[in-house]
Design a protein around this motif. Structure first.
Motif, short mmCIF file in Angstrom:
data_model
loop_
_atom_site.label_atom_id
_atom_site.label_comp_id
_atom_site.label_asym_id
_atom_site.label_seq_id
_atom_site.Cartn_x
_atom_site.Cartn_y
_atom_site.Cartn_z
N ARG A 118 -11.70 -7.50 -48.57
CA ARG A 118 -12.38 -8.02 -49.77
C ARG A 118 -13.60 -7.15 -50.01
O ARG A 118 -14.57 -7.19 -49.23
CB ARG A 118 -12.80 -9.48 -49.54
N ALA A 119 -13.56 -6.35 -51.06
CA ALA A 119 -14.62 -5.37 -51.29
C ALA A 119 -15.46 -5.73 -52.50
O ALA A 119 -14.94 -6.19 -53.52
CB ALA A 119 -14.03 -3.98 -51.47
N PHE A 120 -16.76 -5.51 -52.38
CA PHE A 120 -17.71 -5.65 -53.48
C PHE A 120 -18.20 -4.26 -53.85
O PHE A 120 -18.42 -3.42 -52.98
CB PHE A 120 -18.89 -6.54 -53.06
N ASN A 121 -18.40 -4.03 -55.15
CA ASN A 121 -18.74 -2.70 -55.65
C ASN A 121 -19.93 -2.82 -56.59
O ASN A 121 -19.89 -3.58 -57.57
CB ASN A 121 -17.52 -2.12 -56.38
N THR A 122 -20.99 -2.09 -56.30
CA THR A 122 -22.18 -2.17 -57.15
C THR A 122 -21.90 -1.74 -58.59
O THR A 122 -22.63 -2.12 -59.51
CB THR A 122 -23.32 -1.29 -56.58
N GLN A 123 -20.85 -0.95 -58.81
CA GLN A 123 -20.51 -0.52 -60.17
C GLN A 123 -20.14 -1.70 -61.05
O GLN A 123 -20.39 -1.69 -62.26
CB GLN A 123 -19.35 0.48 -60.12
N THR A 124 -19.49 -2.70 -60.47
CA THR A 124 -19.03 -3.85 -61.25
C THR A 124 -19.73 -5.14 -60.88
O THR A 124 -19.84 -6.04 -61.70
CB THR A 124 -17.51 -4.05 -61.07
N ASN A 125 -20.23 -5.22 -59.64
CA ASN A 125 -20.87 -6.46 -59.18
C ASN A 125 -22.39 -6.42 -59.28
O ASN A 125 -23.05 -7.43 -59.06
CB ASN A 125 -20.49 -6.75 -57.73
N GLY A 126 -22.97 -5.26 -59.57
CA GLY A 126 -24.43 -5.15 -59.59
C GLY A 126 -24.98 -5.34 -58.18
O GLY A 126 -24.36 -4.93 -57.19
N MET A 127 -26.16 -5.96 -58.08
CA MET A 127 -26.76 -6.20 -56.77
C MET A 127 -25.90 -7.20 -55.99
O MET A 127 -25.41 -8.18 -56.55
CB MET A 127 -28.18 -6.73 -56.90
N ILE A 128 -25.73 -6.95 -54.71
CA ILE A 128 -24.90 -7.79 -53.86
C ILE A 128 -25.77 -8.36 -52.75
O ILE A 128 -26.51 -7.63 -52.09
CB ILE A 128 -23.75 -6.96 -53.24
N ARG A 129 -25.68 -9.66 -52.56
CA ARG A 129 -26.51 -10.31 -51.55
C ARG A 129 -25.64 -11.19 -50.65
O ARG A 129 -24.75 -11.88 -51.15
CB ARG A 129 -27.58 -11.16 -52.23
N PHE A 130 -25.90 -11.13 -49.35
CA PHE A 130 -25.23 -12.01 -48.39
C PHE A 130 -26.23 -13.08 -47.98
O PHE A 130 -27.28 -12.79 -47.41
CB PHE A 130 -24.76 -11.22 -47.17
N VAL A 131 -25.93 -14.32 -48.30
CA VAL A 131 -26.82 -15.44 -48.06
C VAL A 131 -26.25 -16.26 -46.90
O VAL A 131 -25.06 -16.58 -46.90
CB VAL A 131 -26.96 -16.33 -49.32
N TYR A 132 -27.08 -16.60 -45.94
CA TYR A 132 -26.57 -17.34 -44.79
C TYR A 132 -27.65 -18.25 -44.21
O TYR A 132 -28.84 -18.00 -44.35
CB TYR A 132 -26.08 -16.39 -43.69
N ASN A 133 -27.19 -19.31 -43.58
CA ASN A 133 -28.05 -20.18 -42.78
C ASN A 133 -27.20 -20.74 -41.65
O ASN A 133 -26.11 -20.23 -41.37
CB ASN A 133 -28.70 -21.29 -43.62
N ASN A 134 -27.67 -21.77 -40.98
CA ASN A 134 -26.95 -22.29 -39.82
C ASN A 134 -25.64 -22.96 -40.19
O ASN A 134 -24.75 -23.11 -39.35
CB ASN A 134 -27.83 -23.28 -39.06
N ASP A 135 -25.51 -23.39 -41.42
CA ASP A 135 -24.34 -24.18 -41.83
C ASP A 135 -23.28 -23.39 -42.58
O ASP A 135 -22.10 -23.62 -42.42
CB ASP A 135 -24.80 -25.37 -42.69
N LYS A 136 -23.71 -22.45 -43.42
CA LYS A 136 -22.74 -21.75 -44.25
C LYS A 136 -23.27 -20.37 -44.63
O LYS A 136 -24.45 -20.06 -44.46
CB LYS A 136 -22.44 -22.55 -45.51
N SER A 137 -22.37 -19.55 -45.13
CA SER A 137 -22.75 -18.23 -45.63
C SER A 137 -21.85 -17.88 -46.81
O SER A 137 -20.72 -18.36 -46.92
CB SER A 137 -22.61 -17.18 -44.51
N TYR A 138 -22.37 -17.04 -47.70
CA TYR A 138 -21.59 -16.66 -48.86
C TYR A 138 -22.18 -15.38 -49.47
O TYR A 138 -23.33 -15.02 -49.23
CB TYR A 138 -21.56 -17.77 -49.91
N PHE A 139 -21.33 -14.70 -50.27
CA PHE A 139 -21.77 -13.52 -50.99
C PHE A 139 -22.17 -13.92 -52.40
O PHE A 139 -21.53 -14.77 -53.02
CB PHE A 139 -20.65 -12.48 -51.05
N GLN A 140 -23.22 -13.28 -52.88
CA GLN A 140 -23.70 -13.55 -54.22
C GLN A 140 -23.81 -12.23 -54.97
O GLN A 140 -24.35 -11.25 -54.45
CB GLN A 140 -25.06 -14.24 -54.16
N THR A 141 -23.24 -12.17 -56.18
CA THR A 141 -23.35 -10.98 -57.01
C THR A 141 -24.06 -11.36 -58.31
O THR A 141 -24.11 -12.52 -58.69
CB THR A 141 -21.97 -10.38 -57.32
N PHE A 142 -24.58 -10.36 -58.99
CA PHE A 142 -25.44 -10.62 -60.14
C PHE A 142 -24.87 -10.10 -61.45
O PHE A 142 -25.50 -10.21 -62.50
CB PHE A 142 -26.83 -10.04 -59.88
#
Length: 245
Positions: A213-237
């Protein structure tokens, strides 16, 4: 912070030179850091000496306090370091590294380089860390041979999230190594319509074959990986879009 970005200077005619060129470091990087209340960096790491990785460093030194600068062993002897970095260092401490160097309070393990070099692609610093619930590897512009050497020296290494080498160039991201690492997610850092055609077809085919599963700044803009003790997810802008027309 890992690398700064920067423009690759190409020969230009006088009419091509902008009289009001924008400062990418100030308008994007510094503004973003300061919007998060960050006015000090414990570590700035420059993976190697290419201008598209170090060119904005001089602007950061003038706006952000930086305690330690980490570079591959041998980089301080290069002309680009003497020209682009040294005059702006101020009180920043410079640390040259190989995989044998451990830095106190530095959150990454250094896996490469193995010896002194001249800060070219083959000397890129490779970093490994557990971030949230993912094993992460980022290695600048390290070519496939360097990836194979890392896999050989660290045979038990498993990578969940890979920052694809050299902006998705076919010179990096060896399919056998990525398969051995069991990569699940990838990030491609490349500008839209870049003159080099990154990411290359070969890399995209590798991604498809390994079902990464690939993220690309060309189409996704800034890419952020958000995580804590319970869950994690990718966020694109930026939503995926097709601007090929």
């Amino acid at each position: 912070m890992i690398d700064t970005g920067g423009k690759v200077a190409l020969p230009q005619e006088e009419w091509q030179i902008s009289k009001t060129s924008s400062n990418q470091a100030k308008s994007i990087i510094i503004n973003y850091l300061q919007s998060k209340g960050i006015n000090l960096l414990d570590f700035l790491l420059l993976t190697h000496g290419d201008m598209d990785h170090v060119g904005n460093a001089k602007y950061l030194f003038s706006s952000i306090k930086i305690k330690h600068l980490i570079v591959p062993l041998g980089m301080t002897k290069t002309n680009s370091f003497r020209r682009e970095i040294k005059p702006y260092l101020g009180k920043t401490d410079v640390i040259e590294v190989t995989n044998q160097v451990q830095i106190r309070n530095f959150p990454f393990r250094i896996l490469h380089p193995f010896k002194s070099g001249s800060a070219v692609n083959e000397d890129s610093i490779a970093l490994f860390a557990k971030v949230g619930n993912l094993n992460v590897l980022t290695a600048g512009d390290l070519p496939q041979e360097g990836e194979r050497e890392i896999a050989s020296r660290y045979p038990d290494l498993k990578i969940d999230l890979l920052k694809f080498g050299h902006h998705g160039s076919k010179t990096s991201s060896n399919i056998n190594v990525l398969n051995h690492w069991q990569v699940k997610y990838g990030i491609i850092s490349a500008g839209r319509h870049n003159r080099y055609g990154h990411p290359k077809k070969e890399t995209l085919e590798t991604i498809s074959r390994l079902k990464i599963r690939a993220f690309n700044t060309q189409t996704n803009g800034m890419i952020r990986f958000v995580y804590n003790n319970d869950k994690s997810y990718f966020q694109t802008f930026t939503k995926d879009f097709n601007d090929s027309d």
